[in-house]
Write an enzyme that holds these catalytic residues in place. Structure first.
Site, PDB file in Angstrom:
ATOM      1  N   ASN A 173     -20.844  50.419 -70.907  1.00 31.04           N
ATOM      2  CA  ASN A 173     -20.285  50.489 -72.257  1.00 31.04           C
ATOM      3  C   ASN A 173     -19.457  51.766 -72.450  1.00 31.04           C
ATOM      4  O   ASN A 173     -19.305  52.264 -73.554  1.00 31.04           O
ATOM      5  CB  ASN A 173     -21.397  50.410 -73.310  1.00 31.04           C
ATOM      6  CG  ASN A 173     -20.854  50.133 -74.715  1.00 31.04           C
ATOM      7  OD1 ASN A 173     -19.925  49.352 -74.888  1.00 31.04           O
ATOM      8  ND2 ASN A 173     -21.426  50.798 -75.719  1.00 31.04           N
ATOM      9  N   SER A 180     -19.101  41.491 -78.986  1.00 30.64           N
ATOM     10  CA  SER A 180     -18.672  42.736 -78.358  1.00 30.64           C
ATOM     11  C   SER A 180     -18.648  42.593 -76.836  1.00 30.64           C
ATOM     12  O   SER A 180     -19.556  41.986 -76.256  1.00 30.64           O
ATOM     13  CB  SER A 180     -19.643  43.861 -78.719  1.00 30.64           C
ATOM     14  OG  SER A 180     -19.646  44.060 -80.104  1.00 30.64           O
ATOM     15  N   TYR A 212     -22.555  57.988 -81.177  1.00 31.76           N
ATOM     16  CA  TYR A 212     -21.770  57.081 -80.327  1.00 31.76           C
ATOM     17  C   TYR A 212     -21.148  55.912 -81.090  1.00 31.76           C
ATOM     18  O   TYR A 212     -21.834  55.227 -81.859  1.00 31.76           O
ATOM     19  CB  TYR A 212     -22.662  56.512 -79.210  1.00 31.76           C
ATOM     20  CG  TYR A 212     -21.855  56.024 -78.014  1.00 31.76           C
ATOM     21  CD1 TYR A 212     -21.515  56.900 -76.984  1.00 31.76           C
ATOM     22  CD2 TYR A 212     -21.414  54.710 -77.925  1.00 31.76           C
ATOM     23  CE1 TYR A 212     -20.765  56.469 -75.900  1.00 31.76           C
ATOM     24  CE2 TYR A 212     -20.664  54.277 -76.840  1.00 31.76           C
ATOM     25  CZ  TYR A 212     -20.341  55.159 -75.825  1.00 31.76           C
ATOM     26  OH  TYR A 212     -19.591  54.730 -74.755  1.00 31.76           O
ATOM     27  N   ARG A 271     -16.100  53.851 -72.958  1.00 32.42           N
ATOM     28  CA  ARG A 271     -15.051  53.423 -73.892  1.00 32.42           C
ATOM     29  C   ARG A 271     -13.823  54.315 -73.832  1.00 32.42           C
ATOM     30  O   ARG A 271     -13.915  55.490 -73.518  1.00 32.42           O
ATOM     31  CB  ARG A 271     -15.599  53.477 -75.325  1.00 32.42           C
ATOM     32  CG  ARG A 271     -16.767  52.549 -75.596  1.00 32.42           C
ATOM     33  CD  ARG A 271     -16.293  51.177 -75.971  1.00 32.42           C
ATOM     34  NE  ARG A 271     -17.362  50.193 -76.106  1.00 32.42           N
ATOM     35  CZ  ARG A 271     -17.223  49.045 -76.766  1.00 32.42           C
ATOM     36  NH1 ARG A 271     -16.075  48.747 -77.348  1.00 32.42           N
ATOM     37  NH2 ARG A 271     -18.208  48.177 -76.817  1.00 32.42           N
ATOM     38  N   LYS A 289     -17.604  49.274 -87.500  1.00 31.54           N
ATOM     39  CA  LYS A 289     -18.502  48.151 -87.810  1.00 31.54           C
ATOM     40  C   LYS A 289     -19.167  48.321 -89.165  1.00 31.54           C
ATOM     41  O   LYS A 289     -19.376  47.357 -89.893  1.00 31.54           O
ATOM     42  CB  LYS A 289     -19.587  48.025 -86.740  1.00 31.54           C
ATOM     43  CG  LYS A 289     -19.064  48.006 -85.323  1.00 31.54           C
ATOM     44  CD  LYS A 289     -18.164  46.842 -85.065  1.00 31.54           C
ATOM     45  CE  LYS A 289     -17.821  46.789 -83.572  1.00 31.54           C
ATOM     46  NZ  LYS A 289     -16.950  45.689 -83.245  1.00 31.54           N
ATOM     47  N   ARG A 324     -19.683  33.981 -74.334  1.00 33.65           N
ATOM     48  CA  ARG A 324     -19.775  34.127 -72.890  1.00 33.65           C
ATOM     49  C   ARG A 324     -20.890  33.184 -72.483  1.00 33.65           C
ATOM     50  O   ARG A 324     -22.054  33.437 -72.760  1.00 33.65           O
ATOM     51  CB  ARG A 324     -20.145  35.587 -72.624  1.00 33.65           C
ATOM     52  CG  ARG A 324     -20.226  36.032 -71.210  1.00 33.65           C
ATOM     53  CD  ARG A 324     -20.700  37.483 -71.205  1.00 33.65           C
ATOM     54  NE  ARG A 324     -19.618  38.429 -71.394  1.00 33.65           N
ATOM     55  CZ  ARG A 324     -18.839  38.875 -70.403  1.00 33.65           C
ATOM     56  NH1 ARG A 324     -19.026  38.459 -69.165  1.00 33.65           N
ATOM     57  NH2 ARG A 324     -17.903  39.760 -70.635  1.00 33.65           N
ATOM     58  N   LYS A 340     -12.141  40.613 -76.155  1.00 36.84           N
ATOM     59  CA  LYS A 340     -11.202  40.574 -77.277  1.00 36.84           C
ATOM     60  C   LYS A 340      -9.969  41.431 -76.985  1.00 36.84           C
ATOM     61  O   LYS A 340      -8.848  41.027 -77.233  1.00 36.84           O
ATOM     62  CB  LYS A 340     -11.866  41.086 -78.569  1.00 36.84           C
ATOM     63  CG  LYS A 340     -12.698  40.022 -79.270  1.00 36.84           C
ATOM     64  CD  LYS A 340     -13.010  40.354 -80.736  1.00 36.84           C
ATOM     65  CE  LYS A 340     -13.764  41.634 -80.911  1.00 36.84           C
ATOM     66  NZ  LYS A 340     -15.074  41.662 -80.248  1.00 36.84           N
ATOM     67  N   GLY A 384     -19.807  52.656 -82.700  1.00 35.61           N
ATOM     68  CA  GLY A 384     -20.040  52.010 -83.991  1.00 35.61           C
ATOM     69  C   GLY A 384     -21.184  52.621 -84.784  1.00 35.61           C
ATOM     70  O   GLY A 384     -21.269  52.413 -85.998  1.00 35.61           O
ATOM     71  N   ASP A 419     -10.165  44.046 -82.777  1.00 35.28           N
ATOM     72  CA  ASP A 419     -11.596  44.005 -83.078  1.00 35.28           C
ATOM     73  C   ASP A 419     -11.948  43.498 -84.474  1.00 35.28           C
ATOM     74  O   ASP A 419     -12.954  42.830 -84.629  1.00 35.28           O
ATOM     75  CB  ASP A 419     -12.194  45.414 -82.882  1.00 35.28           C
ATOM     76  CG  ASP A 419     -13.711  45.409 -82.786  1.00 35.28           C
ATOM     77  OD1 ASP A 419     -14.261  44.503 -82.147  1.00 35.28           O
ATOM     78  OD2 ASP A 419     -14.344  46.306 -83.357  1.00 35.28           O
ATOM     79  N   ASN A 476      -8.731  42.324 -74.107  1.00 35.12           N
ATOM     80  CA  ASN A 476      -7.894  41.702 -73.076  1.00 35.12           C
ATOM     81  C   ASN A 476      -7.062  40.556 -73.648  1.00 35.12           C
ATOM     82  O   ASN A 476      -5.882  40.411 -73.329  1.00 35.12           O
ATOM     83  CB  ASN A 476      -8.753  41.175 -71.928  1.00 35.12           C
ATOM     84  CG  ASN A 476      -9.368  42.304 -71.113  1.00 35.12           C
ATOM     85  OD1 ASN A 476      -8.896  43.443 -71.168  1.00 35.12           O
ATOM     86  ND2 ASN A 476     -10.420  42.004 -70.372  1.00 35.12           N
ATOM     87  N   CYS A 505     -16.701  40.909 -74.821  1.00 35.73           N
ATOM     88  CA  CYS A 505     -16.428  39.572 -74.272  1.00 35.73           C
ATOM     89  C   CYS A 505     -14.931  39.326 -74.118  1.00 35.73           C
ATOM     90  O   CYS A 505     -14.485  38.193 -74.008  1.00 35.73           O
ATOM     91  CB  CYS A 505     -17.032  38.488 -75.157  1.00 35.73           C
ATOM     92  SG  CYS A 505     -18.827  38.402 -75.063  1.00 35.73           S
ATOM     93  N   HIS A 534     -15.047  39.771 -87.324  1.00 29.46           N
ATOM     94  CA  HIS A 534     -15.050  40.458 -86.025  1.00 29.46           C
ATOM     95  C   HIS A 534     -14.041  39.759 -85.112  1.00 29.46           C
ATOM     96  O   HIS A 534     -14.421  39.041 -84.188  1.00 29.46           O
ATOM     97  CB  HIS A 534     -16.473  40.370 -85.453  1.00 29.46           C
ATOM     98  CG  HIS A 534     -16.714  41.250 -84.268  1.00 29.46           C
ATOM     99  ND1 HIS A 534     -17.712  41.010 -83.355  1.00 29.46           N
ATOM    100  CD2 HIS A 534     -16.081  42.365 -83.838  1.00 29.46           C
ATOM    101  CE1 HIS A 534     -17.700  41.939 -82.432  1.00 29.46           C
ATOM    102  NE2 HIS A 534     -16.725  42.768 -82.694  1.00 29.46           N
ATOM    103  N   ARG A 537     -24.363  50.744 -79.536  1.00 34.40           N
ATOM    104  CA  ARG A 537     -24.899  50.454 -80.858  1.00 34.40           C
ATOM    105  C   ARG A 537     -26.394  50.180 -80.772  1.00 34.40           C
ATOM    106  O   ARG A 537     -26.864  49.556 -79.827  1.00 34.40           O
ATOM    107  CB  ARG A 537     -24.201  49.232 -81.461  1.00 34.40           C
ATOM    108  CG  ARG A 537     -22.852  49.543 -82.087  1.00 34.40           C
ATOM    109  CD  ARG A 537     -22.264  48.315 -82.753  1.00 34.40           C
ATOM    110  NE  ARG A 537     -21.959  47.283 -81.791  1.00 34.40           N
ATOM    111  CZ  ARG A 537     -22.666  46.201 -81.590  1.00 34.40           C
ATOM    112  NH1 ARG A 537     -23.746  45.964 -82.317  1.00 34.40           N
ATOM    113  NH2 ARG A 537     -22.315  45.318 -80.690  1.00 34.40           N
TER     114      ARG A 537
END
Ligand code: SAT
Ligand code: MN
Length: 607
Positions: free
Chosen positions: A385, A270, A219, A387, A228, A418, A274, A221, A297, A276, A272, A248, A78
């Protein structure tokens, strides 16, 4: 100007507004052809085969119907600097958003869009965010000249002709216009990943018009506009007008022994964790504690008739960070992405097996990095990043409730960042108002999900800093008002899975073990778990947590739950300076909460 015949035919749609919009866009962008998408598997297969033929997609080995894409190295995340919320006045969008007057921005972008689809097909994608039969569903049309985006939208949203039926002759829809911004001259060969240079990229939002204009990036978002741009930025502005919230947040289902169900929504910036957390595998499954996934998300939240807050996942797929996903960290994600998956910017062996850091211990021989070059063994093989894009219904932990049109009632809201220092493993806010303060002041180290520096602490209120579609001061006010509208609001907690010891080691094992923290929350809600009152909120003692079978040394547990008054006192002037940016738009209760925190810490609250 005379348009190609196929463009003309497509004017004949039932909804006049839609027909007019498509005609205007086509006249501006000048595509070679227009194709209306139906979301069918056949359409997906045709587009994908075409991309394989042209060399933009590579079929992967041992993963049926899965493909690798490599983006341009300048188009990997992003672009927050190039993301705009565009209204008439600066005050409407506030200090945390990029503002350009909407008329000026439309003028600039119209120049860019003019003829930008030369040599390309313009796809019209009717899609719904949220199950079509949900009262929360939002109908939208995305126009794009990227077949990669079409395939990704198939996975991430609900694309179907039924959306046009639901729209009817005079229904309204959210307009999402997207172009990669790379027109082709006659006979010019296309790039493998067409996009525009950074200074021509614009990800623009017009909340007054329910409209998104995205130009120059293909790419994530930036380009999958349901996510987003619609799901958070436009939706948050709509939600404020209509009395709900677009957040979010992941949503998970927790089953206790005996079958009692609780739903938890959690906001993290983003990349961090979510995904998992949403797919957590319970280490106490044998005791009857189970976790299932609703979303990873975005959560759309509304007060229900029962006075509780209800949550819907508006998406249909996962666009998850690949590196760090492995059989130990997230076996559910590993199972989800075994088939029918788009991988973007991962590494691959010469025989077509995808690889990324964290997949398994040792990288295979003969690896090509995310740019397709022989891997040099030192740089990251997969982009940080990179995906996966995959349908939610393939997830083994998906809850039967995940598409419930009414959504699920929330017991708790969790916020987290984080942070190597400062924030304890978990604490509970005193009440809704204090919870809003905790969420509004959360800080987190930046990640590779956005371009720019990585690892710098920034304030990221509610993990919505890059995603709030209006003035964040007003957004805080909306949060406070929503609490008043709820008879039984969810309890609010803050977590930090990333605290480090003096030696730089993570103190908490994380992943599945995060269940223990969730269980403490549920026990707090039921009045069954203890906590100590600290200046920042209620913190458990080690004995308040279920740590059965877990090997975390006592000294680490103590460090994880410690609240260091001096460190927190140093936050106070920083929070004050952050709040000051909102001027009169800052709701007074937040200012009072800061004063109260300062007082509990024994410091003054002025900067
Ligand atoms: O690229 S996305 O915005 O969809 C991913 C993220 O930053 O969370
Ligand atoms: Mn996200």
């Amino acid at each position: 100007m005379e348009l190609p015949v196929r463009v003309k035919e497509s004017y004949e749609v039932n909804n006049e507004k839609l027909g007019r919009w498509i005609r205007d866009v086509a006249e501006m962008c000048q595509p070679d052809a227009i194709r209306w998408c139906d979301g069918s598997p056949g359409e997906y297969d045709r587009l994908m085969s075409d991309m394989v033929r042209r060399g933009t997609a590579t079929p992967l080995a041992k993963r049926p119907n899965s493909f690798l894409f490599r983006s341009d190295p300048s188009d990997v995340a992003r672009v927050e600097d190039r993301t705009f919320i565009s209204c008439i006045t600066y005050d409407e969008v506030g200090p945390t958003n990029n503002w350009i007057n909407c008329d000026d921005l439309r003028r600039t972008m119209t120049e860019l869009y003019r003829g930008c689809m030369h040599g390309r097909t313009m796809y019209v994608i009717p899609f719904s965010m949220g199950p079509l039969n949900s009262p929360m569903a939002k109908i939208s049309i995305q126009v794009t000249d990227s077949p990669y985006v079409v395939c990704s939208m198939h996975i991430m949203t609900r694309v179907s002709p039924k959306v046009l039926e639901a729209l009817g002759a005079d229904g309204d829809f959210i307009k999402c216009l997207h172009s990669v911004g790379a027109p082709l001259a006659p006979g010019e060969e296309d790039a493998l990943w067409p996009c525009a240079p950074i200074e021509q990229k614009y990800i623009s939002h017009f909340p007054h018009d329910d409209e998104i204009w995205s130009y120059g990036s293909g790419y994530g978002g930036n380009a999958l506009l349901g996510k987003k741009s619609l799901g958070l930025r436009i939706a948050s502005a709509m939600a404020r007008r209509e009395g709900w919230m677009a957040e979010h947040m992941l949503i998970l289902e927790l089953e206790l022994p005996g079958g009692e169900l609780h739903y938890v929504a959690a906001a993290f910036p983003s990349a961090c964790g979510k995904t998992n957390l949403a797919m957590l595998v319970s280490p106490l499954e044998h005791k009857g504690y189970k976790v299932r996934t609703i979303g990873d998300d975005i959560a759309w939240l509304r007060p229900g008739p029962d006075g509780r807050l209800w949550a819907v996942n508006p998406e249909a797929g996962f666009f998850g960070v690949v590196p760090g996903t492995g059989p130990e960290t997230n076996p559910n994600a590993m199972a989800t992405i075994r088939t029918n998956t788009i991988f973007t910017n991962v590494a691959v062996t010469r025989d077509g097996i995808p690889w990324w850091e964290g997949k398994d211990k040792k990288p295979p021989k003969d690896l090509l990095d995310w740019q397709g070059r022989p891997w040099n063994g030192t740089d990251k093989a997969a982009h940080p990043n990179s995906r996966f894009t995959v349908q939610a219904r393939q997830c083994p932990s998906i809850s039967p409730k995940w598409e419930d049109p009414q959504g699920v009632p929330l017991s708790a809201l969790v916020f987290g960042g984080r942070r190597a220092r400062l924030a304890p493993l978990v604490f509970e806010a005193r009440d809704w108002e204090h919870g809003v303060f905790v969420a509004a002041t959360m800080g987190s180290e930046t990640t590779a999900a956005a371009t720019g520096n990585v690892g710098v602490v920034r304030r990221d209120p509610m993990a919505m800093l890059p995603f709030c579609g209006y003035n964040m001061g007003d957004y805080f006010g909306h949060w406070l008002r929503m609490g008043q509208a709820l008879e039984s609001p969810p309890r609010i907690f803050h977590v930090n899975w990333f605290r480090q010891g003096q030696d730089g080691r993570f103190l908490w094992p994380g992943f599945g073990q995060n269940l223990r923290v969730l269980l403490w929350m549920i026990d707090r809600i039921k009045g069954k778990a203890g906590a100590v009152d600290t200046p920042i909120g209620k913190v458990p003692r080690p004995e308040d947590l279920n740590l059965e079978g877990l090997n975390v040394p006592d000294s680490d547990m103590k460090a994880l739950l410690a609240v260091d008054r001096e460190e927190w006192a140093a936050e106070v002037p920083e929070i004050r300076a952050f709040f000051d940016r909102f001027g009169e738009r800052l709701p007074p209760p937040l200012s009072h909460s800061l004063d109260a925190l300062a007082q509990r810490l024994g410091v003054t609250a002025t900067a």
